[in-house]
Design an enzyme around this catalytic site. Structure first.
Site, PDB file in Angstrom:
ATOM      1  CG  ASP A  36      -2.022   1.024   1.124  1.00  0.00           C
ATOM      2  OD1 ASP A  36      -2.404   1.357  -0.011  1.00  0.00           O
ATOM      3  OD2 ASP A  36      -2.481   1.510   2.165  1.00  0.00           O
ATOM      4  CG  HIS A  53      -0.308   1.887  -9.207  1.00  0.00           C
ATOM      5  ND1 HIS A  53      -0.494   1.483  -7.900  1.00  0.00           N
ATOM      6  CD2 HIS A  53      -1.400   2.642  -9.517  1.00  0.00           C
ATOM      7  CE1 HIS A  53      -1.648   1.972  -7.446  1.00  0.00           C
ATOM      8  NE2 HIS A  53      -2.205   2.680  -8.406  1.00  0.00           N
ATOM      9  CG  LEU A 147      10.092 -16.689  -2.075  1.00  0.00           C
ATOM     10  CD1 LEU A 147       9.870 -16.668  -0.563  1.00  0.00           C
ATOM     11  CD2 LEU A 147      10.514 -15.300  -2.548  1.00  0.00           C
TER      12      LEU A 147
HETATM   13  C1  IPE Z   1      -5.091  -2.623   0.246  1.00  0.00           C
HETATM   14  O1  IPE Z   1      -4.864  -1.295  -0.048  1.00  0.00           O
HETATM   15  C2  IPE Z   1      -5.118  -3.428  -1.032  1.00  0.00           C
HETATM   16  C3  IPE Z   1      -3.846  -3.568  -1.719  1.00  0.00           C
HETATM   17  C4  IPE Z   1      -2.709  -3.070  -1.350  1.00  0.00           C
HETATM   18  C5  IPE Z   1      -3.878  -4.387  -2.899  1.00  0.00           C
HETATM   19  P1  IPE Z   1      -6.076  -0.267  -0.252  1.00  0.00           P
HETATM   20  O2  IPE Z   1      -5.469   1.029  -0.595  1.00  0.00           O
HETATM   21  O3  IPE Z   1      -7.059  -0.815  -1.209  1.00  0.00           O
HETATM   22  O4  IPE Z   1      -6.724  -0.260   1.191  1.00  0.00           O
HETATM   23  P2  IPE Z   1      -7.653   0.807   1.898  1.00  0.00           P
HETATM   24  O5  IPE Z   1      -8.738   1.188   0.918  1.00  0.00           O
HETATM   25  O6  IPE Z   1      -6.805   1.984   2.247  1.00  0.00           O
HETATM   26  O7  IPE Z   1      -8.165   0.118   3.126  1.00  0.00           O
HETATM   27  C1  IPE Z   2      -1.584   0.097  -3.293  1.00  0.00           C
HETATM   28  O1  IPE Z   2      -1.348   1.456  -3.356  1.00  0.00           O
HETATM   29  C2  IPE Z   2      -1.807  -0.511  -4.651  1.00  0.00           C
HETATM   30  C3  IPE Z   2      -3.145  -1.047  -4.866  1.00  0.00           C
HETATM   31  C4  IPE Z   2      -4.138  -1.005  -4.035  1.00  0.00           C
HETATM   32  C5  IPE Z   2      -3.401  -1.654  -6.157  1.00  0.00           C
HETATM   33  P1  IPE Z   2      -2.560   2.485  -3.407  1.00  0.00           P
HETATM   34  O2  IPE Z   2      -2.948   2.696  -4.832  1.00  0.00           O
HETATM   35  O3  IPE Z   2      -3.656   2.076  -2.531  1.00  0.00           O
HETATM   36  O4  IPE Z   2      -1.865   3.786  -2.876  1.00  0.00           O
HETATM   37  P2  IPE Z   2      -2.487   4.820  -1.852  1.00  0.00           P
HETATM   38  O5  IPE Z   2      -2.890   4.050  -0.647  1.00  0.00           O
HETATM   39  O6  IPE Z   2      -3.654   5.455  -2.518  1.00  0.00           O
HETATM   40  O7  IPE Z   2      -1.381   5.767  -1.588  1.00  0.00           O
HETATM   41 MG    MG Z   3      -4.092   2.401  -0.582  1.00  0.00          MG
END
Ligand code: IPE
Ligand code: IPE
Ligand code: MG
Length: 256
Positions: A36, A53, A147
């Site tokens: 995240d 990303h 792994l």
């Molecule tokens: C969790 O992150 C999902 C992934 C990293 C794939 P999110 O960004 O979706 O989570 P929330 O919405 O902050 O809980």
């Molecule tokens: C995690 O990073 C990636 C996915 C959920 C696919 P985010 O896209 O949620 O990044 P933030 O949390 O908005 O910074």
């Molecule tokens: Mg996120």
């Protein structure tokens, strides 16, 4: 199998660059990570979220290599949740494209490193092209003994539990199991993680202190590590910090 016995198989390694002999004996067998913070990492640099990303997918590649290098046995990563479809289609499109790119570019190098790639989640919603690539990757790496990386794609912990409950109900309806014999082991056998030990350590970067529907069944006794670092900032030093924090914990599993 513990991390130490894995080391004896001669697949690694340089865990001793980061950990003492005693720590190596106690390394987590299974580490999971919620990847995240990509979007916020990019925004803080005045870049589009998708740039986060892109960097995040490179961070994932390096993280898997690091886990392999230190002799971790399983590395499970949350790449796309069942709730992430709520995002604008353009962002979802870029994430899917990056997954394809990663799989296309990394399959052979991962296999050369003896890393096995496996996938958790409802893959039926992926494009046919991505699905084909996922299957190809699974096949190419299925005999790798190092792994094991589990990529959670269109994954939700609740969806996984519902799927397992439904499968068990079908078995009961068909008379192949008595409801009173449906226990934790039986239900576990219908989870994506069948045969894999529960995660010892779950790492969540990105400043949020929540589980976001990740490994709800498997995290019953996992140790959690939360950090303000964003996923693209997770390097060897940060992973070592997380693992050292894990090594300092006293896991009681309900005992004393
Ligand atoms: C969790 O992150 C999902 C992934 C990293 C794939 P999110 O960004 O979706 O989570 P929330 O919405 O902050 O809980
Ligand atoms: C995690 O990073 C990636 C996915 C959920 C696919 P985010 O896209 O949620 O990044 P933030 O949390 O908005 O910074
Ligand atoms: Mg996120």
């Amino acid at each position: 199998m513990c991390a130490a016995s894995y080391a004896v198989m001669g697949v690694i390694m340089s865990a001793d660059r980061y950990f003492t002999e005693d720590e190596i004996q106690r390394l987590p067998v299974h580490i999971a990570a919620i990847m995240d913070g990509n979007g916020r990492w990019a925004k803080a640099r005045l870049l589009p979220r998708t740039a986060g990303h892109r960097v995040g997918s490179e961070t994932f590649r390096r993280a898997a290599e690091f886990m392999s290098e230190i002799g971790v046995r399983y590395f499970t990563v949350y790449a796309f949740s069942t709730e992430n479809w709520k995002r604008p289609p353009e962002e979802v499109g870029v994430i899917m494209e990056l997954l394809e790119k990663y799989l296309n570019e990394s399959v052979s190098s991962m296999a050369e490193k003896n890393i096995r790639l496996n996938f958790f989640g409802d893959l039926s919603r992926l494009s046919l092209r991505l699905l084909a690539l996922v299957e190809k990757t699974r096949k190419i790496s299925e005999n790798c003994t190092g792994l094991c990386v589990n990529v959670c794609l269109n994954y939700g912990g609740r969806q996984e539990i519902v799927r397992a409950a439904r499968a068990a109900a079908e078995e009961a309806l068909a008379g192949r199991v008595c409801p009173e014999n449906i226990d934790e082991n039986y239900l576990s056998s219908f989870m994506y993680s069948k045969g894999i030990p529960d995660p010892d350590l779950i790492i969540r970067p990105g400043r949020e202190v929540r589980i976001s529907n990740f490994l709800l069944w498997q995290c019953a006794y996992s140790e959690f590590y939360f950090t303000d670092k964003m996923w693209p900032e997770m390097d060897e030093t940060e992973f070592v910090k997380a693992i050292k924090s894990y090594l300092d914990r006293n896991r009681r599993f309900g005992g004393i």
